[in-house]
Design a protein around this motif. Structure first.
Motif, PDB file in Angstrom:
ATOM      1  N   ARG A   1       1.343   9.029  -6.827  1.00 14.10           N
ATOM      2  CA  ARG A   1       1.622  10.463  -6.777  1.00 14.10           C
ATOM      3  C   ARG A   1       2.339  10.953  -8.031  1.00 14.10           C
ATOM      4  O   ARG A   1       2.355  12.148  -8.300  1.00 14.10           O
ATOM      5  CB  ARG A   1       2.469  10.798  -5.558  1.00 14.10           C
ATOM      6  CG  ARG A   1       1.753  10.537  -4.259  1.00 14.10           C
ATOM      7  CD  ARG A   1       2.676  10.723  -3.104  1.00 14.10           C
ATOM      8  NE  ARG A   1       2.088  11.665  -2.167  1.00 14.10           N
ATOM      9  CZ  ARG A   1       2.733  12.222  -1.184  1.00 14.10           C
ATOM     10  NH1 ARG A   1       4.007  11.951  -1.002  1.00 14.10           N
ATOM     11  NH2 ARG A   1       2.121  13.047  -0.380  1.00 14.10           N
ATOM     12  N   THR A   2       2.948  10.060  -8.803  1.00 12.80           N
ATOM     13  CA  THR A   2       3.655  10.462 -10.021  1.00 12.80           C
ATOM     14  C   THR A   2       2.670  10.485 -11.185  1.00 12.80           C
ATOM     15  O   THR A   2       1.666   9.771 -11.172  1.00 12.80           O
ATOM     16  CB  THR A   2       4.796   9.480 -10.340  1.00 12.80           C
ATOM     17  OG1 THR A   2       4.241   8.208 -10.650  1.00 12.80           O
ATOM     18  CG2 THR A   2       5.770   9.353  -9.174  1.00 12.80           C
ATOM     19  N   PRO A   3       2.926  11.299 -12.207  1.00 14.49           N
ATOM     20  CA  PRO A   3       2.011  11.342 -13.357  1.00 14.49           C
ATOM     21  C   PRO A   3       1.875   9.978 -14.045  1.00 14.49           C
ATOM     22  O   PRO A   3       0.774   9.568 -14.415  1.00 14.49           O
ATOM     23  CB  PRO A   3       2.646  12.363 -14.292  1.00 14.49           C
ATOM     24  CG  PRO A   3       3.508  13.215 -13.411  1.00 14.49           C
ATOM     25  CD  PRO A   3       3.974  12.313 -12.314  1.00 14.49           C
ATOM     26  N   GLY A   4       2.984   9.277 -14.218  1.00 15.28           N
ATOM     27  CA  GLY A   4       2.917   7.959 -14.849  1.00 15.28           C
ATOM     28  C   GLY A   4       2.156   6.959 -14.010  1.00 15.28           C
ATOM     29  O   GLY A   4       1.401   6.129 -14.529  1.00 15.28           O
ATOM     30  N   GLY A   5       2.352   7.022 -12.711  1.00 17.34           N
ATOM     31  CA  GLY A   5       1.633   6.124 -11.805  1.00 17.34           C
ATOM     32  C   GLY A   5       0.144   6.408 -11.806  1.00 17.34           C
ATOM     33  O   GLY A   5      -0.673   5.483 -11.766  1.00 17.34           O
ATOM     34  N   ALA A   6      -0.215   7.684 -11.853  1.00 17.86           N
ATOM     35  CA  ALA A   6      -1.633   8.046 -11.902  1.00 17.86           C
ATOM     36  C   ALA A   6      -2.273   7.510 -13.174  1.00 17.86           C
ATOM     37  O   ALA A   6      -3.403   6.997 -13.145  1.00 17.86           O
ATOM     38  CB  ALA A   6      -1.795   9.557 -11.816  1.00 17.86           C
ATOM     39  N   ARG A   7      -1.544   7.616 -14.305  1.00 14.19           N
ATOM     40  CA  ARG A   7      -2.071   7.066 -15.568  1.00 14.19           C
ATOM     41  C   ARG A   7      -2.217   5.549 -15.478  1.00 14.19           C
ATOM     42  O   ARG A   7      -3.203   4.982 -15.935  1.00 14.19           O
ATOM     43  CB  ARG A   7      -1.162   7.426 -16.736  1.00 14.19           C
ATOM     44  CG  ARG A   7      -1.340   8.841 -17.238  1.00 14.19           C
ATOM     45  CD  ARG A   7      -0.654   9.066 -18.573  1.00 14.19           C
ATOM     46  NE  ARG A   7       0.765   8.708 -18.566  1.00 14.19           N
ATOM     47  CZ  ARG A   7       1.756   9.517 -18.182  1.00 14.19           C
ATOM     48  NH1 ARG A   7       1.475  10.750 -17.790  1.00 14.19           N
ATOM     49  NH2 ARG A   7       3.003   9.112 -18.208  1.00 14.19           N
ATOM     50  N   LEU A   8      -1.217   4.903 -14.887  1.00 16.34           N
ATOM     51  CA  LEU A   8      -1.269   3.447 -14.734  1.00 16.34           C
ATOM     52  C   LEU A   8      -2.489   3.032 -13.926  1.00 16.34           C
ATOM     53  O   LEU A   8      -3.241   2.139 -14.330  1.00 16.34           O
ATOM     54  CB  LEU A   8       0.005   2.933 -14.052  1.00 16.34           C
ATOM     55  CG  LEU A   8      -0.023   1.464 -13.634  1.00 16.34           C
ATOM     56  CD1 LEU A   8       0.003   0.564 -14.858  1.00 16.34           C
ATOM     57  CD2 LEU A   8       1.125   1.148 -12.712  1.00 16.34           C
TER      58      LEU A   8
ATOM     59  N   PHE B   1       0.833  -1.207   0.000  1.00 19.29           N
ATOM     60  CA  PHE B   1       0.000   0.000   0.000  1.00 19.29           C
ATOM     61  C   PHE B   1       0.866   1.254   0.000  1.00 19.29           C
ATOM     62  O   PHE B   1       0.556   2.233  -0.687  1.00 19.29           O
ATOM     63  CB  PHE B   1      -0.941   0.019   1.209  1.00 19.29           C
ATOM     64  CG  PHE B   1      -2.219  -0.721   0.974  1.00 19.29           C
ATOM     65  CD1 PHE B   1      -3.148  -0.283   0.051  1.00 19.29           C
ATOM     66  CD2 PHE B   1      -2.495  -1.868   1.692  1.00 19.29           C
ATOM     67  CE1 PHE B   1      -4.331  -0.961  -0.165  1.00 19.29           C
ATOM     68  CE2 PHE B   1      -3.670  -2.571   1.483  1.00 19.29           C
ATOM     69  CZ  PHE B   1      -4.591  -2.116   0.552  1.00 19.29           C
ATOM     70  N   ALA B   2       1.937   1.241   0.771  1.00 12.42           N
ATOM     71  CA  ALA B   2       2.816   2.409   0.825  1.00 12.42           C
ATOM     72  C   ALA B   2       3.471   2.670  -0.530  1.00 12.42           C
ATOM     73  O   ALA B   2       3.525   3.809  -1.003  1.00 12.42           O
ATOM     74  CB  ALA B   2       3.881   2.217   1.902  1.00 12.42           C
ATOM     75  N   VAL B   3       3.935   1.621  -1.177  1.00 13.54           N
ATOM     76  CA  VAL B   3       4.558   1.774  -2.498  1.00 13.54           C
ATOM     77  C   VAL B   3       3.524   2.241  -3.513  1.00 13.54           C
ATOM     78  O   VAL B   3       3.788   3.143  -4.329  1.00 13.54           O
ATOM     79  CB  VAL B   3       5.229   0.453  -2.941  1.00 13.54           C
ATOM     80  CG1 VAL B   3       5.635   0.504  -4.400  1.00 13.54           C
ATOM     81  CG2 VAL B   3       6.427   0.150  -2.062  1.00 13.54           C
ATOM     82  N   ALA B   4       2.335   1.657  -3.486  1.00 10.90           N
ATOM     83  CA  ALA B   4       1.286   2.058  -4.426  1.00 10.90           C
ATOM     84  C   ALA B   4       0.919   3.527  -4.229  1.00 10.90           C
ATOM     85  O   ALA B   4       0.687   4.254  -5.194  1.00 10.90           O
ATOM     86  CB  ALA B   4       0.058   1.176  -4.243  1.00 10.90           C
TER      87      ALA B   4
END
Length: 60
Positions: A23-30, A15-18
């Motif tokens: 918080r990053t733009p790429g992560g949000a898109r993912l 959960f912490a890593v997710a």
């Protein structure tokens, strides 16, 4: 008991890593893509369930 502890620690770390990735733009898109795919899949399952239920009710 030891295994349960490691599972719980793994879940917390996951959960912490997710959260950090989101918080990053790429992560949000993912996560947006994963969310859309999950909603499409669950929608298809629900539609199939309702369709099959209707078939079974009309075959009686």
């Amino acid at each position: 008991m030891k295994q349960l502890f490691f599972v719980a620690v793994g879940v917390v770390i996951g959960f912490a890593v997710a959260h950090q990735v989101a918080r990053t733009p790429g992560g949000a898109r993912l996560f947006a893509v994963v969310d859309a795919s999950t909603k499409a899949f669950t929608g298809a399952v629900a539609d199939g369930y309702r369709s099959r239920g209707a078939e079974l009710r009309t075959d009686v």
